[in-house]
Motif scaffolding. Sequence first.
Motif, PDB file in Angstrom:
ATOM      1  N   LEU A  69      30.422  38.141  40.474  1.00 21.88           N
ATOM      2  CA  LEU A  69      30.647  39.237  39.536  1.00 21.88           C
ATOM      3  C   LEU A  69      31.598  40.288  40.120  1.00 21.88           C
ATOM      4  O   LEU A  69      32.360  40.911  39.375  1.00 21.88           O
ATOM      5  CB  LEU A  69      29.313  39.878  39.151  1.00 21.88           C
ATOM      6  CG  LEU A  69      28.349  38.984  38.359  1.00 21.88           C
ATOM      7  CD1 LEU A  69      27.088  39.763  37.999  1.00 21.88           C
ATOM      8  CD2 LEU A  69      29.010  38.435  37.101  1.00 21.88           C
ATOM      9  N   SER A  70      31.561  40.466  41.429  1.00 18.47           N
ATOM     10  CA  SER A  70      32.440  41.449  42.057  1.00 18.47           C
ATOM     11  C   SER A  70      33.912  41.087  41.944  1.00 18.47           C
ATOM     12  O   SER A  70      34.790  41.943  42.086  1.00 18.47           O
ATOM     13  CB  SER A  70      32.074  41.612  43.533  1.00 18.47           C
ATOM     14  OG  SER A  70      32.240  40.374  44.227  1.00 18.47           O
ATOM     15  N   GLN A  71      34.222  39.794  41.657  1.00 19.75           N
ATOM     16  CA  GLN A  71      35.613  39.345  41.554  1.00 19.75           C
ATOM     17  C   GLN A  71      36.075  39.157  40.112  1.00 19.75           C
ATOM     18  O   GLN A  71      37.243  38.855  39.871  1.00 19.75           O
ATOM     19  CB  GLN A  71      35.786  38.014  42.301  1.00 19.75           C
ATOM     20  CG  GLN A  71      35.484  38.083  43.786  1.00 19.75           C
ATOM     21  CD  GLN A  71      35.636  36.730  44.470  1.00 19.75           C
ATOM     22  OE1 GLN A  71      36.457  35.898  44.066  1.00 19.75           O
ATOM     23  NE2 GLN A  71      34.849  36.493  45.509  1.00 19.75           N
ATOM     24  N   THR A  72      35.175  39.335  39.154  1.00 18.58           N
ATOM     25  CA  THR A  72      35.477  39.001  37.768  1.00 18.58           C
ATOM     26  C   THR A  72      36.658  39.786  37.223  1.00 18.58           C
ATOM     27  O   THR A  72      37.578  39.216  36.624  1.00 18.58           O
ATOM     28  CB  THR A  72      34.234  39.242  36.881  1.00 18.58           C
ATOM     29  OG1 THR A  72      33.179  38.384  37.320  1.00 18.58           O
ATOM     30  CG2 THR A  72      34.543  38.945  35.430  1.00 18.58           C
ATOM     31  N   ALA A  73      36.655  41.082  37.408  1.00 17.65           N
ATOM     32  CA  ALA A  73      37.730  41.919  36.855  1.00 17.65           C
ATOM     33  C   ALA A  73      39.080  41.528  37.440  1.00 17.65           C
ATOM     34  O   ALA A  73      40.094  41.480  36.719  1.00 17.65           O
ATOM     35  CB  ALA A  73      37.436  43.393  37.101  1.00 17.65           C
ATOM     36  N   THR A  74      39.119  41.238  38.731  1.00 18.52           N
ATOM     37  CA  THR A  74      40.376  40.863  39.379  1.00 18.52           C
ATOM     38  C   THR A  74      40.880  39.522  38.858  1.00 18.52           C
ATOM     39  O   THR A  74      42.079  39.359  38.577  1.00 18.52           O
ATOM     40  CB  THR A  74      40.182  40.794  40.902  1.00 18.52           C
ATOM     41  OG1 THR A  74      39.787  42.079  41.378  1.00 18.52           O
ATOM     42  CG2 THR A  74      41.472  40.372  41.597  1.00 18.52           C
ATOM     43  N   VAL A  75      39.970  38.547  38.710  1.00 18.65           N
ATOM     44  CA  VAL A  75      40.363  37.238  38.188  1.00 18.65           C
ATOM     45  C   VAL A  75      40.919  37.369  36.776  1.00 18.65           C
ATOM     46  O   VAL A  75      41.970  36.785  36.446  1.00 18.65           O
ATOM     47  CB  VAL A  75      39.167  36.266  38.224  1.00 18.65           C
ATOM     48  CG1 VAL A  75      39.475  34.998  37.422  1.00 18.65           C
ATOM     49  CG2 VAL A  75      38.819  35.900  39.662  1.00 18.65           C
ATOM     50  N   SER A 247      18.418  32.358  33.212  1.00 14.42           N
ATOM     51  CA  SER A 247      18.673  33.792  33.348  1.00 14.42           C
ATOM     52  C   SER A 247      20.041  34.012  33.981  1.00 14.42           C
ATOM     53  O   SER A 247      20.535  33.174  34.732  1.00 14.42           O
ATOM     54  CB  SER A 247      17.590  34.456  34.200  1.00 14.42           C
ATOM     55  OG  SER A 247      17.545  33.876  35.497  1.00 14.42           O
ATOM     56  N   PRO A 248      20.688  35.148  33.647  1.00 17.81           N
ATOM     57  CA  PRO A 248      21.990  35.450  34.261  1.00 17.81           C
ATOM     58  C   PRO A 248      21.797  35.878  35.706  1.00 17.81           C
ATOM     59  O   PRO A 248      20.831  36.560  36.045  1.00 17.81           O
ATOM     60  CB  PRO A 248      22.530  36.593  33.395  1.00 17.81           C
ATOM     61  CG  PRO A 248      21.308  37.236  32.820  1.00 17.81           C
ATOM     62  CD  PRO A 248      20.286  36.144  32.659  1.00 17.81           C
ATOM     63  N   GLY A 249      22.719  35.446  36.546  1.00 10.39           N
ATOM     64  CA  GLY A 249      22.635  35.777  37.963  1.00 10.39           C
ATOM     65  C   GLY A 249      23.859  36.543  38.422  1.00 10.39           C
ATOM     66  O   GLY A 249      24.383  37.393  37.715  1.00 10.39           O
ATOM     67  N   GLY A 250      24.343  36.198  39.599  1.00  8.56           N
ATOM     68  CA  GLY A 250      25.437  36.947  40.195  1.00  8.56           C
ATOM     69  C   GLY A 250      26.801  36.342  39.969  1.00  8.56           C
ATOM     70  O   GLY A 250      27.762  36.691  40.675  1.00  8.56           O
ATOM     71  N   PHE A 251      26.925  35.445  38.974  1.00  3.45           N
ATOM     72  CA  PHE A 251      28.201  34.760  38.753  1.00  3.45           C
ATOM     73  C   PHE A 251      28.585  34.789  37.279  1.00  3.45           C
ATOM     74  O   PHE A 251      27.736  34.905  36.397  1.00  3.45           O
ATOM     75  CB  PHE A 251      28.122  33.304  39.219  1.00  3.45           C
ATOM     76  CG  PHE A 251      27.938  33.160  40.702  1.00  3.45           C
ATOM     77  CD1 PHE A 251      29.025  33.077  41.553  1.00  3.45           C
ATOM     78  CD2 PHE A 251      26.659  33.127  41.256  1.00  3.45           C
ATOM     79  CE1 PHE A 251      28.854  32.954  42.921  1.00  3.45           C
ATOM     80  CE2 PHE A 251      26.474  33.009  42.616  1.00  3.45           C
ATOM     81  CZ  PHE A 251      27.580  32.920  43.457  1.00  3.45           C
ATOM     82  N   ALA A 252      29.868  34.655  37.049  1.00  4.07           N
ATOM     83  CA  ALA A 252      30.419  34.506  35.704  1.00  4.07           C
ATOM     84  C   ALA A 252      31.201  33.206  35.635  1.00  4.07           C
ATOM     85  O   ALA A 252      31.625  32.660  36.662  1.00  4.07           O
ATOM     86  CB  ALA A 252      31.341  35.675  35.364  1.00  4.07           C
TER      87      ALA A 252
END
Length: 269
Positions: A69-75, A247-252
């Motif tokens: 999730l921490s990289q989602t916006a950059t990707v 359940s949603p976790g730490g990835f997209a």
Amino acid sequence: MARDEFFGNDDQRAVLRRGRGMAELLGNDPRFSYYGRTVGLVGPDDGNIDQLAALASVQGNSNYSAVPLSQTATVISDLEAHGLVPMHYAKWEGTNSTLAAARKVIETVALPEDLTLVRMDASTPDQQLASLAEMALDCGVLPLCGEVLRGLHRPAVCLFAIDRNSNIVSCAASSVFARDEHSTYGKQAWWGMLATDPARRGQRLALILGAHTLLEMEARFGLRDFMTGVEPGNAPSEAVCARMGLSPGGFAIIGCADPRALATGRMTK
């Protein structure tokens, strides 16, 4: 010889066909994923954004299956800079809790008496597959390629419910997406393609077929780890996933479309 069973509009069929061909070229490399639509990269550690963009340019669509999730916006920003249309899905996952939830659904929710549950395989008539595809597409859901739905290419299961007039009214599917050799996701399966004829909604058919599909994947292939992508805010899909113990976790999951190949910017809903 590969079956030529691809569905959707002209753009979608062309993208699915290119995806199937790309799977033949790259299918033995554990960096790449494929579950019946297009070849993607399992995650950013398996290939950089330029490689993902190249896959999208060649096929018309591609994806990362697991983006922290921490990289989602950059990707997403980097894909837009490549002229691609990104799609962001929350990655919902489940293991033993999901299988337990599926068993509870089967024990407590009955399939209507006028419906029969059928598993697709190599002997399923072509017209029946075409009817399933038509129903799913009417619901906005793009079917996987026929070889995957029939279980001829990857460990996969596709179930559908058929009424007494031979109408297919609901479907669900699951398939592995990564190679066994992938250190993190080699034993995880994609689950989805839930679609129900509007005339039969309210009977919890997607829930029932989805549960049976999960249990079939465990029984046939020993798979106990599942994931799916849900567009944030899609409350009906979130409710089904939660009921199924996901359940949603730490990835997209980040998909991307080449607008020159897919004018709508979307592969499926």
